[in-house]
Structure formats: C-alpha cells, structure tokens
Design a protein around this motif. Structure first.
Motif, mmCIF file in Angstrom:
data_model
loop_
_atom_site.group_PDB
_atom_site.id
_atom_site.type_symbol
_atom_site.label_atom_id
_atom_site.label_comp_id
_atom_site.label_asym_id
_atom_site.label_seq_id
_atom_site.Cartn_x
_atom_site.Cartn_y
_atom_site.Cartn_z
ATOM 1 N N UNK A 174 -9.088 -8.452 -10.676
ATOM 2 C CA UNK A 174 -8.050 -8.614 -9.642
ATOM 3 C C UNK A 174 -8.418 -7.785 -8.426
ATOM 4 N N UNK A 175 -8.082 -8.302 -7.250
ATOM 5 C CA UNK A 175 -8.376 -7.563 -6.017
ATOM 6 C C UNK A 175 -7.102 -7.463 -5.177
ATOM 7 N N UNK A 176 -7.077 -6.496 -4.264
ATOM 8 C CA UNK A 176 -5.992 -6.423 -3.275
ATOM 9 C C UNK A 176 -6.469 -5.602 -2.097
ATOM 10 N N UNK A 177 -5.894 -5.872 -0.917
ATOM 11 C CA UNK A 177 -6.278 -5.094 0.257
ATOM 12 C C UNK A 177 -5.191 -4.073 0.596
ATOM 13 N N UNK A 178 -5.554 -3.177 1.502
ATOM 14 C CA UNK A 178 -4.627 -2.113 1.862
ATOM 15 C C UNK A 178 -3.821 -2.517 3.100
ATOM 16 N N UNK A 179 -3.093 -1.568 3.643
ATOM 17 C CA UNK A 179 -2.216 -1.874 4.798
ATOM 18 C C UNK A 179 -2.045 -0.635 5.659
ATOM 19 N N UNK A 180 -1.555 -0.879 6.882
ATOM 20 C CA UNK A 180 -1.159 0.251 7.723
ATOM 21 C C UNK A 180 0.144 -0.135 8.428
ATOM 22 N N UNK A 181 1.032 0.835 8.558
ATOM 23 C CA UNK A 181 2.317 0.548 9.219
ATOM 24 C C UNK A 181 2.178 0.852 10.702
ATOM 25 N N UNK A 182 2.442 -0.156 11.535
ATOM 26 C CA UNK A 182 2.393 0.044 12.986
ATOM 27 C C UNK A 182 3.653 0.785 13.431
ATOM 28 N N UNK A 183 4.780 0.364 12.915
ATOM 29 C CA UNK A 183 6.055 0.989 13.306
ATOM 30 C C UNK A 183 7.091 0.703 12.204
ATOM 31 N N UNK A 184 7.969 1.663 11.980
ATOM 32 C CA UNK A 184 9.116 1.395 11.101
ATOM 33 C C UNK A 184 9.097 2.128 9.774
ATOM 34 N N UNK A 189 -1.934 4.321 3.293
ATOM 35 C CA UNK A 189 -2.634 3.047 3.485
ATOM 36 C C UNK A 189 -2.325 2.057 2.362
ATOM 37 N N UNK A 190 -1.264 2.337 1.643
ATOM 38 C CA UNK A 190 -0.822 1.368 0.638
ATOM 39 C C UNK A 190 -1.640 1.394 -0.623
ATOM 40 N N UNK A 191 -2.308 2.528 -0.889
ATOM 41 C CA UNK A 191 -3.158 2.567 -2.071
ATOM 42 C C UNK A 191 -2.373 2.265 -3.348
ATOM 43 N N UNK A 192 -1.179 2.834 -3.494
ATOM 44 C CA UNK A 192 -0.465 2.605 -4.758
ATOM 45 C C UNK A 192 -0.074 1.136 -4.896
ATOM 46 N N UNK A 193 0.377 0.506 -3.804
ATOM 47 C CA UNK A 193 0.734 -0.921 -3.888
ATOM 48 C C UNK A 193 -0.510 -1.775 -4.129
ATOM 49 N N UNK A 194 -1.621 -1.435 -3.449
ATOM 50 C CA UNK A 194 -2.844 -2.233 -3.606
ATOM 51 C C UNK A 194 -3.399 -2.095 -5.023
#
Ligand code: MEV
Length: 293
Positions: free
Chosen positions: A9-19, A90-95
């Motif tokens: 399984x794979x997943x990418x990370x994320x960054x929050x721009x605002x909020x 960077x969303x590591x736990x969700x990814x």
C-alpha cells in the motif's frame, strides 16, 4: 517453494496552506497533497502476532484494518518505507495509516472503498490525534488541493498561480495532540484568533481564485501571527518564518499542528524558491522541499 504473498500500500503526504487549528472548530482550511513525498507499506505473513502500540499510527491502523476484515487472529508483519518525516505537520501519521490499511487489504485480496479507507484512517488518527478534524486523511487521499470544512465535506481546488511554495523543516518534532489541547484549554480566549484564522482562509481562497500572490502572502503572514498568539508556534518556526519574510517571500507561516514541525513560504517563482530554500537551510532548516503552486 511457494513465493510468499506480500501486500503493498502507498500514500502521499500533505501540507496545510491555511486553516490548521481553526479547522478543528469548523472554519475552512486549504491543504495540498505532496504527491512526491510518499510512504510505502508492505505486509507479510509472520510467525508471531503483531505487537500493537497504541501510540503508533502504524499499528493502530493495521489493527483497525484487521478488525474490519475480521482477521485479527492472523499473524502478519508490517514494514514501512517512508520519505515523509514523522511529526513535522506533513501528514505522516495519516499517510502511514492509509498506506498500511491499503497494504492489509491488498494482502488479503480484499476490495477497499475510498469511504471505508477514510473511515479506517480516521479511526487510527483518533488514537494518534484524539480529535482529528479529518483534514489530514482527506488531503493524503486527494490528488488535488482541497478546501475542507469539518463535518461538511470538501471540494477540489485548482491552484494555478505559477508560483512556488518552499516547505522548510525546523527539525523539531511537532506535537499536534498537545497543540490541539493547548488551544482547547484557552477556551473562549481562543475564539477571536480562530475567527480571524477562518477569515484568513477565506481571503486565501479569494487570492487563489484571483491569482493574487500578495493577497495570499499577506494572509499567510497574519495567520502565522495568530497561530503564534494561540501558543502553537515554536521559536525555531518563528525564526524561519522571519527569515523568509525578510528575504523577499510573499508570505510565510508555520504549517500543521505546530510546537515544532515545518514552515511554508510563498515565492514568486522557482528561482526565488531555490534561493530561499538555501537560505533557510543556512538558518537552521534541516530539510526543504519546493512545490509548484
Ligand atoms: C494537524 O495536521 C492539523 C490540525 O488542524 C489538527 C486537525 O485538523 O485535526 C492542527
């Protein structure tokens, strides 16, 4: 000899721009997938049962997936390869959770709907983050930038600014759970800051639609001030934000839960972003990434 089945399984990370933070209280947030910064998970048969550590998003996600499939009695081992730095917003736990759930379903050859995947990822996030808004899992499941409102849903956002976002890692572990608790403990004292952050998210949305970098940049600068006043920034993030602001970035702010983690800085173009990334590294960033916006 039979080759051993491996689930992937794979997943990418994320960054929050605002909020960040205001999203927990129902204000809108905008976040971007970081499609090149990925986690890959492998699941294999094992002799011994998996040790479950409830502070670890990997094992809580695997447990949630096994329980969903009614296979909690199966002995499996789980391996993660990740380019996503842990605890940096960077969303590591969700990814990690999404990659692990996908790998478990792949191992058992079971179909996995996006709804079940998101539900299971949020189940794992509840253990990691206590009261997650769902923004991280949603962004790690999205191929485009999204505008997200807790309990209401999300919409895809086309961001085409011809600009760049520099992401710089302070190298300090962020503490999302503690930061969320800190804001909650402020009770009504937090409300004006959260409300202002909500307005700034709306301003950034307008700036994105109008392709107006100075509107977006100014709103980012103000959002950083509000997050700092809420007590969720850190001296290292404040320093990198100040460096970015004083070296020509259109705007800069901390990103994610805070108390460490990453900052983001809006630059006009690739050249400016590359120069700023190097300066941020000289000023203490342990790693930088550049995303086209
Ligand atoms: C964490 O990446 C973002 C926060 O807003 C928490 C959440 O949305 O659950 C701080």
């Amino acid at each position: 000899m039979m080759t051993q089945k491996i689930g992937i399984g794979r997943a990418h990370s994320k960054i929050i721009l605002i909020g960040e933070h205001s999203v927990v209280y129902g204000y809108s947030a905008i976040a971007l997938p970081l499609k090149n910064i990925e986690v890959v998970c492998q699941v294999q048969a094992s002799e011994a049962p998996l040790t479950i550590n409830i502070d670890d998003p990997l094992s809580t996600a695997v447990l949630a997936a096994l329980e969903f499939l009614d296979r909690s009695d199966q002995n499996i081992s789980v391996k993660i390869e990740s380019n996503v730095p842990a605890k940096r917003g960077m969303g590591s736990s969700a990814a990690v959770a999404i990659a692990a759930i996908r790998a478990v379903f792949d191992y058992f050859d079971q179909p996995l709907s996006i709804l079940d995947l998101e539900m299971l990822a949020n189940q794992a996030e509840i253990i990691a983050h206590e009261n997650p808004s769902g923004l991280d899992a949603k962004t790690c499941l999205s191929d485009t930038a999204i505008k997200f409102i807790r309990n209401l849903g999300f919409s895809e956002m086309a961001i085409d600014l011809g600009a760049c976002l520099v992401i710089a890692d302070t190298g300090i572990h962020g503490h999302t759970r503690e930061a969320v608790a800190k804001v909650r403990e402020l009770e009504e004292k937090a409300l004006p800051y959260l409300h202002h952050l909500g307005n700034l998210a709306n301003a950034i949305e307008v700036g994105i639609l109008a392709k107006d970098l100075s509107v977006i940049g100014q709103a980012m600068n103000r959002a950083h001030q509000e997050l700092d006043r809420l007590g969720v920034s850190s001296p290292e993030a404040n320093h990198l934000v100040q460096v970015a602001q004083s070296r020509g970035a259109m705007g800069a702010k901390m990103s994610g839960g805070g108390l460490g983690g990453c900052i983001i800085a809006l630059c006009r173009n690739q050249e400016q972003a590359e120069t700023l990334a190097l300066e941020l590294e000289k000023e203490g960033a342990v790693n930088t990434w550049i995303e086209n916006l």
